[in-house]
Design a protein around this motif. Structure first.
Motif, short mmCIF file in Angstrom:
data_model
loop_
_atom_site.label_atom_id
_atom_site.label_comp_id
_atom_site.label_asym_id
_atom_site.label_seq_id
_atom_site.Cartn_x
_atom_site.Cartn_y
_atom_site.Cartn_z
N GLY A 298 0.83 -1.23 0.04
CA GLY A 298 -0.01 0.06 0.04
C GLY A 298 0.91 1.18 -0.14
N ASP A 299 0.45 2.46 -0.34
CA ASP A 299 1.17 3.61 -0.34
C ASP A 299 0.80 4.70 0.42
OD1 ASP A 299 2.61 2.30 -2.33
OD2 ASP A 299 1.72 3.68 -4.05
N PHE A 300 1.56 5.54 0.96
CA PHE A 300 1.48 6.70 1.43
C PHE A 300 1.31 7.83 0.74
CE2 PHE A 300 2.84 10.35 4.19
CZ PHE A 300 1.58 10.26 5.04
N VAL A 301 0.31 8.53 0.37
CA VAL A 301 0.24 9.55 -0.81
C VAL A 301 0.23 10.67 -0.15
CG1 VAL A 301 -0.82 10.28 -2.75
CG2 VAL A 301 -0.72 7.88 -2.26
N PHE A 302 0.93 11.94 -0.65
CA PHE A 302 0.88 13.05 0.05
C PHE A 302 1.03 14.19 -1.17
CE2 PHE A 302 4.85 11.66 0.87
CZ PHE A 302 5.87 12.73 0.48
#
Length: 87
Positions: free
Chosen positions: A32-36
């Motif tokens: 999964g990804d952390f998106v900012f």
């Protein structure tokens, strides 16, 4: 606080109430990804074991769900900048 994120459960884009946010991932089953969002555009970083993200709490961000059968547990810490009396 602790956030438990189950497979298929994306955490929608939001901003935090505070000056600095830190998100610690001890174990990241299923990725999964952390998106900012940044001034240069959207950035996506894969969740990895033993990772600490530190960023401006007003920065818009979200967490994409893990793909494993186990949930991901995130330790989320929110800080405010203060100045001790007399400074």
């Amino acid at each position: 606080h602790l956030t438990v994120q189950h497979p298929g459960q994306d955490i929608g884009e939001h901003q935090d109430h505070g000056d600095i946010t830190a998100v610690y991932t001890a174990a990241a089953p299923g990725g999964g990804d952390f998106v900012f969002d940044t001034d240069q555009g959207t950035r996506s970083v894969p969740f990895q074991d033993n990772t600490l993200f530190v960023f401006d709490g007003k920065q818009r961000h979200r967490a994409l769900a893990p793909q494993a059968r186990r949930p991901r547990v995130l330790l989320v810490m929110k800080f405010r900048r203060t100045r001790p009396e007399g400074w």
